[in-house]
Enzyme design. Structure first.
Site, PDB file in Angstrom:
ATOM      1  N   GLU A  13      -3.351   2.963   1.046  1.00 26.26           N
ATOM      2  CA  GLU A  13      -2.564   3.766   0.279  1.00 26.26           C
ATOM      3  C   GLU A  13      -1.352   3.142  -0.280  1.00 26.26           C
ATOM      4  O   GLU A  13      -0.718   2.221   0.321  1.00 26.26           O
ATOM      5  CB  GLU A  13      -1.867   4.717   1.506  1.00 26.26           C
ATOM      6  CG  GLU A  13      -1.006   5.932   0.973  1.00 26.26           C
ATOM      7  CD  GLU A  13       0.024   5.806   0.280  1.00 26.26           C
ATOM      8  OE1 GLU A  13       0.291   6.420  -0.753  1.00 26.26           O
ATOM      9  OE2 GLU A  13       0.750   4.928   0.399  1.00 26.26           O
ATOM     10  N   CYS A  60       3.996   9.908   2.918  1.00 23.11           N
ATOM     11  CA  CYS A  60       2.584   9.603   3.041  1.00 23.11           C
ATOM     12  C   CYS A  60       1.921  10.744   3.330  1.00 23.11           C
ATOM     13  O   CYS A  60       2.141  11.503   4.099  1.00 23.11           O
ATOM     14  CB  CYS A  60       2.680   8.430   3.852  1.00 23.11           C
ATOM     15  SG  CYS A  60       0.842   7.783   3.803  1.00 23.11           S
ATOM     16  N   CYS A  63      -1.277   8.905   6.369  1.00 19.60           N
ATOM     17  CA  CYS A  63      -0.484   9.425   7.890  1.00 19.60           C
ATOM     18  C   CYS A  63       0.459  10.519   7.345  1.00 19.60           C
ATOM     19  O   CYS A  63       1.568  10.433   7.514  1.00 19.60           O
ATOM     20  CB  CYS A  63       0.103   8.114   8.348  1.00 19.60           C
ATOM     21  SG  CYS A  63       0.823   6.721   6.990  1.00 19.60           S
ATOM     22  N   HIS A  67       5.768  10.857   9.393  1.00 19.12           N
ATOM     23  CA  HIS A  67       7.252  10.924   8.952  1.00 19.12           C
ATOM     24  C   HIS A  67       7.622  12.444   9.420  1.00 19.12           C
ATOM     25  O   HIS A  67       8.795  12.311   9.489  1.00 19.12           O
ATOM     26  CB  HIS A  67       7.285  10.495   7.562  1.00 19.12           C
ATOM     27  CG  HIS A  67       7.089   9.252   7.224  1.00 19.12           C
ATOM     28  ND1 HIS A  67       8.079   8.077   7.924  1.00 19.12           N
ATOM     29  CD2 HIS A  67       5.906   8.709   6.771  1.00 19.12           C
ATOM     30  CE1 HIS A  67       7.231   7.116   7.345  1.00 19.12           C
ATOM     31  NE2 HIS A  67       6.276   7.411   6.665  1.00 19.12           N
ATOM     32  N   ARG A 484      -0.332   2.964  11.866  1.00 20.37           N
ATOM     33  CA  ARG A 484      -0.220   1.679  11.508  1.00 20.37           C
ATOM     34  C   ARG A 484       0.834   0.793  12.435  1.00 20.37           C
ATOM     35  O   ARG A 484       1.209  -0.185  12.066  1.00 20.37           O
ATOM     36  CB  ARG A 484       0.160   1.715   9.808  1.00 20.37           C
ATOM     37  CG  ARG A 484      -0.973   2.109   9.247  1.00 20.37           C
ATOM     38  CD  ARG A 484      -0.707   2.603   7.819  1.00 20.37           C
ATOM     39  NE  ARG A 484      -1.914   3.146   6.979  1.00 20.37           N
ATOM     40  CZ  ARG A 484      -2.621   4.188   7.405  1.00 20.37           C
ATOM     41  NH1 ARG A 484      -2.165   5.212   8.167  1.00 20.37           N
ATOM     42  NH2 ARG A 484      -3.861   4.469   6.658  1.00 20.37           N
ATOM     43  N   SER A 507       4.342  -0.087   7.627  1.00 21.05           N
ATOM     44  CA  SER A 507       4.198  -1.225   6.785  1.00 21.05           C
ATOM     45  C   SER A 507       5.397  -1.929   6.252  1.00 21.05           C
ATOM     46  O   SER A 507       5.265  -2.921   5.461  1.00 21.05           O
ATOM     47  CB  SER A 507       3.225  -0.412   5.587  1.00 21.05           C
ATOM     48  OG  SER A 507       2.246   0.069   5.836  1.00 21.05           O
ATOM     49  N   CYS A 551       0.009   0.403   3.965  1.00 21.54           N
ATOM     50  CA  CYS A 551       0.229   1.876   3.533  1.00 21.54           C
ATOM     51  C   CYS A 551       1.688   1.837   2.896  1.00 21.54           C
ATOM     52  O   CYS A 551       2.726   2.073   3.522  1.00 21.54           O
ATOM     53  CB  CYS A 551       0.399   2.871   4.967  1.00 21.54           C
ATOM     54  SG  CYS A 551       0.335   4.460   4.322  1.00 21.54           S
ATOM     55  N   CYS A 554       4.640   4.510   2.423  1.00 21.27           N
ATOM     56  CA  CYS A 554       5.488   4.630   3.616  1.00 21.27           C
ATOM     57  C   CYS A 554       6.551   3.600   3.491  1.00 21.27           C
ATOM     58  O   CYS A 554       7.409   3.439   4.105  1.00 21.27           O
ATOM     59  CB  CYS A 554       4.521   4.316   4.966  1.00 21.27           C
ATOM     60  SG  CYS A 554       3.763   5.750   5.413  1.00 21.27           S
TER      61      CYS A 554
END
Lengths: 572, 365
Positions: A13, A60, A63, A67, A484, A507, A551, A554
């Protein structure tokens, strides 16, 4: 010496660029650069904290829950709201489903093509493929006829000359080591997993209205009513439906994903010796099992340092800081400073080359800024976060099922525990976690049903919904284990509005650049000594980077615009 | 390629989709697009005749939410087949190739021409384009090149259509939607929503492949078949609104009974999309169906104009089912303390006042 650039890194992503110095067939140095920035935390300033989850959720779409969860937890922590048991269970189910679906997609659709050669699958004997499939699993789609159909379908694809998303892969690269029949089996399961994820994630639509970007989150609880006697609420029919989703997930994970993972890994055991990384692991923990202020967590919280599996250190949030010495931001106190998220500040300050550019102009001791990611550190150390970190902390903390599965996987691959600190270790840990979660989710459905049966229908703490019940100034932190890794949101509220918001994201931990002391981030460290047979086709770099499941959207965030005068149109 | 047996027939057979199911899909599409029965056969005929169309899917300031939506296509079953059978020549999230090889795929498609560009995410104009680069090239340069040479461009999601969340006040990166970042694109269609519903993408592509032209659009360049009516007009809870039955608190009796969410901040009356009919994830559910208000995600500047999300709209009563986005617009979020909402109202009123005006770029920062 060759400077290898992979930009864009695909099958992730977001936008990631890797530059690597390759010599004598291996990576000598590496730089991880994130090349996209939006500034969502600046946008959050001045807004209603109850809206924040929807904003941060858009960090994101892959995922798509994480958040939102971290945000509502941070605001709840700040204002003192206590979500009831049903909200906890609904959240656990949503988080669990996200992790299971995400990990399966990562294995098949984002990572598999680094290990599986689609073109080689064309020369597979479907009978042998069937034999292989039946030797590792009792999954029913395994007949020679089935695999013939898959092979012909790919053949038609190739013959038509429109390879679409499979065009121009590193097919035929010497680093591909699976026999044709294993490649064909994996391709079949790539396609099956595409259908499976689509069906399984309907569970999110049941609990959250839609996926991506579920819409049932609320500060203080959940918006999904629970009532066994209503058609417009989660009722016993929904319970049956949820049990069905969970059972199908468990079935696919147990009978397809895990057998495939073990079969493929057995051909790539040398990758237990590559991609070691920084060797420090940070876990916030997840899946609260009760409704107290400090609940028991199904996956425990803690820190492992220096690959020392003898102990887990407790987590102390005051030790989290971020550097911008190599990031395109500036600090008032100078760019060598490390700031805690509550005191965080960010002013974008792009100093890289003007696009279009070929190279970022980096060398071993570079003092240049080269990424939109900051460099988070815990107690001054870089930390790896994610499934491997979670499984290691759970393993050392004595989590029975994790211990059992880690032991079984190591035994089957005939490797020792040190093999876990690797590219292959990350792949295996992700599978183990998926299996443990797929087994666990049923208990949350049962608990939800039990609450319904006993008349416990609360989904929200209404007592703190009205901002007039909040203190004039409040601060809170929300912690979550995203697929992640460890995710934290820190929020400050003044007179009912967000005055500061910061996310420190998995990330960012993993993909961030060097810090002020020149210490590499986990991707950069893990890439060191990675073999590269052909610098023009650096598949090995992708293997290690993908093992972290990047990702990037993120990872990039901005905090605290307090030093920036933000022009804004005011209502008249 | 031009053999008697079309690629479609072969693909359908491989996926176990019968001719009957395929015709059922075409009929559903015809209904979704409000076409006469005679169109069913035409859809079927045209789809089968068409060479596998090439898609070049660009991601800029995005979250990949529309990509994920795209991967969720599940109803009708043949819809996924149609999507599956597009030649997705460039899509960073799913493609095997990486780095230079992936860019070669994109450049090759541009050279051959005749492709459909899909854009996900907004395009930043600040910092000389450095807020989003791919292969060292700015998003803006890539968009100019790829969209500029495309047979058609679909902006998917509210970021690509109207700037979306990166363009929310104070728009730190100077983010714009495609229409504003690359002005003058001829065949540009907007599919807004956060994310856009894959069923609408499917229907749009089927329409295009069948008739070789785009469907009728509203003044925001959105297909009327998907954005022609408000959420409120088609809401399953509309009867409760009319009867004055509202949810007053989360989890109260009204909430459990499926009452109207207007008082909890529902933006359905000011939002034009077909969520209540099409729903999400193969018709499984939709946000209001799970008890949360609509947040207005298909509308321009909804992050500013529809917030605070839990404050209810003012001025809703009194407009009927004949309303459309071109006549409704002055609905406001209560709560004058909300700077962003105020800003949004000014914008929407400006738009409503001058329908011919293209989407207004946001210039503050």
């Amino acid at each position: 010496m060759a400077r290898v650039v992979v930009d864009p890194v695909t099958r992730i992503e977001g936008h990631l660029r890797i530059e690597a110095e390759v010599d004598r067939g291996a990576v000598q140095d590496a730089w991880s650069s994130s090349t996209m920035f939006r500034g969502i935390e600046i946008i959050l300033k001045g807004r209603d904290p109850r809206d924040a989850w929807a904003f941060t959720q858009r960090i994101c779409g892959v995922c798509t829950t994480v958040h939102a969860i971290a945000s509502i937890r941070a605001v709840e922590n700040a204002i003192g709201a206590s979500p009831p048991a049903n909200a906890r269970l609904l959240r656990n189910l949503i988080i669990g489903a996200q992790a299971v679906q995400d990990h399966v997609i990562h294995f098949y659709h984002l990572h598999a093509l680094d290990w599986v050669d689609i073109v080689s699958a064309l020369s597979a004997d479907p009978r042998k493929t069937s034999g292989l499939a039946e030797s590792i699993s009792d999954w029913p789609l395994s007949s020679p006829k089935y695999f013939t159909g898959i092979r012909d379908r790919i053949k038609g694809f190739v013959d038509r000359g429109q390879l679409g998303p499979f065009a121009n892969g590193y097919w035929g690269h010497p680093a591909y080591r699976l026999p044709p029949e294993a490649n064909l089996m994996a391709v079949a399961h790539y396609l099956e997993a595409l259908d499976w994820q689509r069906e399984f994630i309907k569970m999110h639509a049941v609990l959250g209205g839609k996926n991506p970007h579920l819409q049932s989150f609320l500060v203080g609880g959940m918006a999904t009513p629970v009532d066994p006697n209503s058609q417009a609420a989660l009722n016993m029919g929904t319970i049956a439906e949820l049990k069905q989703f969970v059972a199908k997930a468990r079935d696919f994970v147990t009978r397809v994903y895990i057998p495939d993972l073990l079969a493929i890994a057995s051909f790539y055991k040398d990758w237990a010796g590559h991609g070691r990384g920084v060797g420090n692991y940070l876990v916030y923990g997840e899946y609260p099992e009760d409704d107290s202020a400090n609940p028991t967590l199904f996956f425990p919280r803690g820190i492992i340092r220096g690959r020392d599996l003898s102990k887990v250190e407790p987590f102390d949030q005051s030790k989290v800081t971020e550097y911008v010495s190599h990031s395109w931001y500036q600090y008032q106190a100078g760019d060598g400073a490390a700031l805690h998220p509550y005191n965080g500040e960010t002013t974008p300050n792009y100093t890289g080359p003007k696009p279009p550019y070929d190279l970022l102009g980096l060398d071993a001791n570079t003092d240049k800024k080269y990424s939109w990611l900051k460099s988070p550190r815990y107690d001054g150390e870089p930390m790896e976060v994610g499934p491997l970190a979670r499984m290691l902390v759970a393993f050392v903390s004595g989590h029975a099922r994790v211990k059992e599965l880690v032991g079984a996987v190591l035994k089957q691959l005939n490797v020792g525990p040190e093999a876990l600190f690797s590219t292959l270790g990350r792949v295996a840990a992700r599978g183990i976690e998926t299996q443990v979660l797929a087994e666990k989710m049923d208990s949350w459905v049962d608990a939800l049903a039990a609450n319904m049966g006993s008349g416990e229908l609360r989904i929200h703490d209404n007592s703190k919904w009205d901002p007039s019940t909040w203190p004039a100034d409040a601060m809170g932190a929300g912690f979550h284990e995203a697929p992640r890794g460890a995710l934290g949101h820190w929020v400050s509220i003044h007179n009912g509005e967000i005055s500061n918001y910061q996310c420190v994201v998995p990330s960012t931990w993993n993909a961030g650049p060097r810090d002020a002391k020149g210490r590499r981030g986990p991707y950069e460290e893990a890439l060191l000594a990675t073999p590269v047979a052909d610098p023009e086709r650096p598949i090995e770099i992708l293997r290690t980077v993908h093992s972290f499941d990047p990702c990037m959207a993120c990872g990039v965030h901005v905090v605290d615009a307090k030093h920036r005068e933000v022009a804004r149109v005011r209502a008249v | 390629m031009s053999g008697r047996r079309s690629w479609l027939t072969t693909e359908l057979e491989h996926r176990g989709v019968s001719r009957r199911e395929f015709m059922g899909f075409c009929a559903t599409m015809a209904a979704a697009l409000a076409l006469p029965d005679a169109a069913v056969a035409q859809i079927a005929r045209e789809i089968q005749k068409t060479a596998k169309p090439v898609l070049v899917w660009l991601e800029f300031q995005d979250c990949a939410g529309n990509t994920e939506s795209f991967l969720r296509a599940s109803r009708p079953s043949a819809a996924e087949v149609v999507l599956d059978m597009l030649s997705l020549d460039y899509h960073e999230t799913v493609m095997a190739a990486a780095g230079r090889q992936s860019r070669d795929n994109r450049d090759g498609a541009v050279k051959r021409g005749g492709y459909i560009a899909v854009v996900e995410g907004s395009i930043p104009t600040g910092a000389n384009g450095a807020y989003c680069t791919i292969g060292g090239e700015s998003a803006l340069d890539i968009a100019r090149n790829v969209c500029g040479n495309a047979a058609a461009t679909i902006a998917i999601g509210t970021c690509a259509t109207f700037g979306g969340i990166p363009a929310a006040a104070p728009n730190p990166t100077g983010a714009l939607g495609v229409a504003d970042a690359v002005p003058g694109l001829k065949n540009l269609i907007n599919l807004s929503a956060c994310p856009a519903n894959v069923e609408n993408l499917t229907a749009l592509l089927v329409y295009y492949l069948t008739f070789k032209r785009w469907p009728p659009l509203d003044h925001l360049r959105r297909p009327l078949f998907a954005y022609g009516k408000s959420i409120h007009d088609n809401c399953e809870r509309r009867a409760h609104y009319d009867a004055g039955q509202y949810v007053e608190a989360w989890g109260d009796e009204g909430h459990r009974a499926g009452y109207c969410l207007y008082k909890m901040g529902c933006k359905g009356p000011a939002t034009f999309q077909n969520c209540p009919n099409v729903k999400w994830n193969g018709g499984t559910n939709w946000p209001i169906g799970c008890g949360h208000p609509c947040i207005g995600c298909a509308e321009p500047d909804f992050w500013d104009r529809m917030t605070p999300f839990y404050q209810h709209l003012t001025g809703v009563p009194g407009f009927g089912a004949a309303s459309n986005v071109d006549t409704i617009g002055a609905l406001a979020v209560l709560g004058v303390g909300a700077a962003f909402a105020g800003h949004g109202i000014i914008q929407i009123m400006k738009r409503v006042g001058d329908k011919a005006e293209p989407i207004t770029p946001k210039k503050e920062s």
